[in-house]
Design a protein around this motif. Structure first.
Motif, PDB file in Angstrom:
ATOM      1  N   GLY A  23       1.247  -0.707  -8.133  1.00  0.00           N
ATOM      2  CA  GLY A  23       2.221  -0.073  -9.028  1.00  0.00           C
ATOM      3  C   GLY A  23       3.645  -0.138  -8.518  1.00  0.00           C
ATOM      4  O   GLY A  23       4.585   0.063  -9.283  1.00  0.00           O
ATOM      5  N   SER A  24       3.830  -0.432  -7.230  1.00  0.00           N
ATOM      6  CA  SER A  24       5.189  -0.446  -6.680  1.00  0.00           C
ATOM      7  C   SER A  24       5.947  -1.684  -7.135  1.00  0.00           C
ATOM      8  O   SER A  24       7.172  -1.665  -7.249  1.00  0.00           O
ATOM      9  N   GLY A  25       5.223  -2.782  -7.332  1.00  0.00           N
ATOM     10  CA  GLY A  25       5.866  -4.022  -7.765  1.00  0.00           C
ATOM     11  C   GLY A  25       6.785  -4.637  -6.730  1.00  0.00           C
ATOM     12  O   GLY A  25       7.635  -5.457  -7.074  1.00  0.00           O
ATOM     13  N   VAL A  26       6.623  -4.262  -5.469  1.00  0.00           N
ATOM     14  CA  VAL A  26       7.464  -4.832  -4.412  1.00  0.00           C
ATOM     15  C   VAL A  26       6.624  -5.242  -3.209  1.00  0.00           C
ATOM     16  O   VAL A  26       5.513  -4.740  -2.996  1.00  0.00           O
ATOM     17  N   SER A  27       7.195  -6.164  -2.435  1.00  0.00           N
ATOM     18  CA  SER A  27       6.545  -6.649  -1.213  1.00  0.00           C
ATOM     19  C   SER A  27       7.596  -7.364  -0.381  1.00  0.00           C
ATOM     20  O   SER A  27       8.757  -7.446  -0.768  1.00  0.00           O
ATOM     21  N   ALA A  28       7.166  -7.856   0.762  1.00  0.00           N
ATOM     22  CA  ALA A  28       7.982  -8.759   1.584  1.00  0.00           C
ATOM     23  C   ALA A  28       6.992  -9.663   2.292  1.00  0.00           C
ATOM     24  O   ALA A  28       5.780  -9.444   2.210  1.00  0.00           O
ATOM     25  N   HIS A  29       7.494 -10.680   2.972  1.00  0.00           N
ATOM     26  CA  HIS A  29       6.560 -11.509   3.743  1.00  0.00           C
ATOM     27  C   HIS A  29       6.157 -10.819   5.040  1.00  0.00           C
ATOM     28  O   HIS A  29       4.989 -10.829   5.409  1.00  0.00           O
ATOM     29  N   TYR A  30       7.167 -10.228   5.714  1.00  0.00           N
ATOM     30  CA  TYR A  30       6.914  -9.620   7.023  1.00  0.00           C
ATOM     31  C   TYR A  30       7.554  -8.241   7.100  1.00  0.00           C
ATOM     32  O   TYR A  30       8.557  -7.957   6.444  1.00  0.00           O
ATOM     33  N   GLY A  31       6.966  -7.400   7.957  1.00  0.00           N
ATOM     34  CA  GLY A  31       7.563  -6.118   8.320  1.00  0.00           C
ATOM     35  C   GLY A  31       7.454  -5.943   9.824  1.00  0.00           C
ATOM     36  O   GLY A  31       6.451  -6.332  10.426  1.00  0.00           O
ATOM     37  N   ILE A  32       8.507  -5.370  10.426  1.00  0.00           N
ATOM     38  CA  ILE A  32       8.562  -5.204  11.873  1.00  0.00           C
ATOM     39  C   ILE A  32       8.924  -3.768  12.204  1.00  0.00           C
ATOM     40  O   ILE A  32       9.868  -3.207  11.623  1.00  0.00           O
ATOM     41  N   GLY A  33       8.175  -3.177  13.142  1.00  0.00           N
ATOM     42  CA  GLY A  33       8.519  -1.827  13.595  1.00  0.00           C
ATOM     43  C   GLY A  33       7.430  -1.218  14.433  1.00  0.00           C
ATOM     44  O   GLY A  33       6.274  -1.640  14.366  1.00  0.00           O
ATOM     45  N   GLU A  34       7.806  -0.239  15.255  1.00  0.00           N
ATOM     46  CA  GLU A  34       6.842   0.512  16.068  1.00  0.00           C
ATOM     47  C   GLU A  34       5.969  -0.443  16.896  1.00  0.00           C
ATOM     48  O   GLU A  34       4.767  -0.233  17.057  1.00  0.00           O
ATOM     49  N   GLY A  35       6.575  -1.528  17.352  1.00  0.00           N
ATOM     50  CA  GLY A  35       5.871  -2.458  18.228  1.00  0.00           C
ATOM     51  C   GLY A  35       4.926  -3.405  17.527  1.00  0.00           C
ATOM     52  O   GLY A  35       4.169  -4.129  18.181  1.00  0.00           O
ATOM     53  N   ALA A  36       4.952  -3.433  16.198  1.00  0.00           N
ATOM     54  CA  ALA A  36       4.028  -4.285  15.443  1.00  0.00           C
ATOM     55  C   ALA A  36       4.798  -5.208  14.503  1.00  0.00           C
ATOM     56  O   ALA A  36       5.924  -4.915  14.088  1.00  0.00           O
ATOM     57  N   VAL A  37       4.150  -6.346  14.196  1.00  0.00           N
ATOM     58  CA  VAL A  37       4.651  -7.254  13.156  1.00  0.00           C
ATOM     59  C   VAL A  37       3.531  -7.411  12.141  1.00  0.00           C
ATOM     60  O   VAL A  37       2.419  -7.810  12.505  1.00  0.00           O
ATOM     61  N   HIS A  38       3.797  -7.069  10.907  1.00  0.00           N
ATOM     62  CA  HIS A  38       2.809  -7.208   9.837  1.00  0.00           C
ATOM     63  C   HIS A  38       3.237  -8.302   8.868  1.00  0.00           C
ATOM     64  O   HIS A  38       4.425  -8.487   8.613  1.00  0.00           O
ATOM     65  N   GLN A  39       2.246  -9.022   8.352  1.00  0.00           N
ATOM     66  CA  GLN A  39       2.503 -10.001   7.292  1.00  0.00           C
ATOM     67  C   GLN A  39       1.775  -9.549   6.044  1.00  0.00           C
ATOM     68  O   GLN A  39       0.581  -9.230   6.081  1.00  0.00           O
ATOM     69  N   TYR A  40       2.500  -9.528   4.916  1.00  0.00           N
ATOM     70  CA  TYR A  40       1.957  -9.022   3.651  1.00  0.00           C
ATOM     71  C   TYR A  40       1.689 -10.137   2.650  1.00  0.00           C
ATOM     72  O   TYR A  40       0.814 -10.006   1.802  1.00  0.00           O
ATOM     73  N   VAL A  41       2.503 -11.186   2.714  1.00  0.00           N
ATOM     74  CA  VAL A  41       2.453 -12.278   1.742  1.00  0.00           C
ATOM     75  C   VAL A  41       2.585 -13.595   2.503  1.00  0.00           C
ATOM     76  O   VAL A  41       3.392 -13.701   3.445  1.00  0.00           O
ATOM     77  N   SER A  42       1.811 -14.606   2.115  1.00  0.00           N
ATOM     78  CA  SER A  42       1.900 -15.926   2.744  1.00  0.00           C
ATOM     79  C   SER A  42       3.292 -16.528   2.533  1.00  0.00           C
ATOM     80  O   SER A  42       3.894 -16.355   1.455  1.00  0.00           O
TER      81      SER A  42
END
Ligand SMILES: [Zn+2]
Length: 148
Positions: free
Chosen positions: A44-63
């Motif tokens: 429902g948010s309709g938003v994303s990014a490829h990567y997020g960085i913080g708190e010592g972690a790197v997350h990938q959400y979208v290829s």
């Protein structure tokens, strides 16, 4: 760099509409990485990014081969990689967040042949927004440039 960990988002468009990746768009979360993860996991948010960085972690959400919904402009989304940073108006990114961002951006600049000084851009250059707030974009550009 912290190894990127997948936190798959349902919010993306398949492919790039034939466009080449020629920009990295820098964002701040206005919150923590956990907040970004919750938002991007919500269809429902309709938003994303490829990567997020913080708190010592790197997350990938979208290829990287797909279009994430981060810039508020679909054509820019099709030609860019979006990176979110844990920070808010009174809390700039941590040293570790900068280090991970610089390493990720350097890898992306090598992969896509980008000039960090001109092709790593703030979200605010795409649409009217306070984003990326307290992120020191020039610090990222200069550090990436020094690595290439
Ligand atoms: Zn943004």
């Amino acid at each position: 760099m912290a190894q990127a960990v997948w936190r798959t988002s349902p919010n993306y468009s398949a492919g790039r509409g034939g466009r080449a990746v020629d920009r990295i768009v820098i964002h701040y979360i206005v919150g923590t990485l956990a907040a970004a993860e919750a938002t991007f996991a919500d269809p429902g948010s309709g938003v994303s990014a490829h990567y997020g960085i913080g708190e010592g972690a790197v997350h990938q959400y979208v290829s990287e081969t797909n279009t994430a919904w981060h810039a508020g402009d679909f054509a820019m989304n099709q030609r860019s990689i979006g990176i979110e940073h844990s920070a808010d108006a009174v809390r700039p990114p941590s040293q570790s967040t900068y280090n991970d961002s610089i390493e990720l951006c350097a890898r992306l600049c090598r992969t896509y042949g980008l000039n960090p000084l001109t092709q790593i851009i703030p979200h605010s250059s795409v649409v009217a927004t306070a984003c990326p707030g307290t992120v020191d974009l020039q610090r990222i550009r200069n550090a990436v440039s020094a690595r290439l």
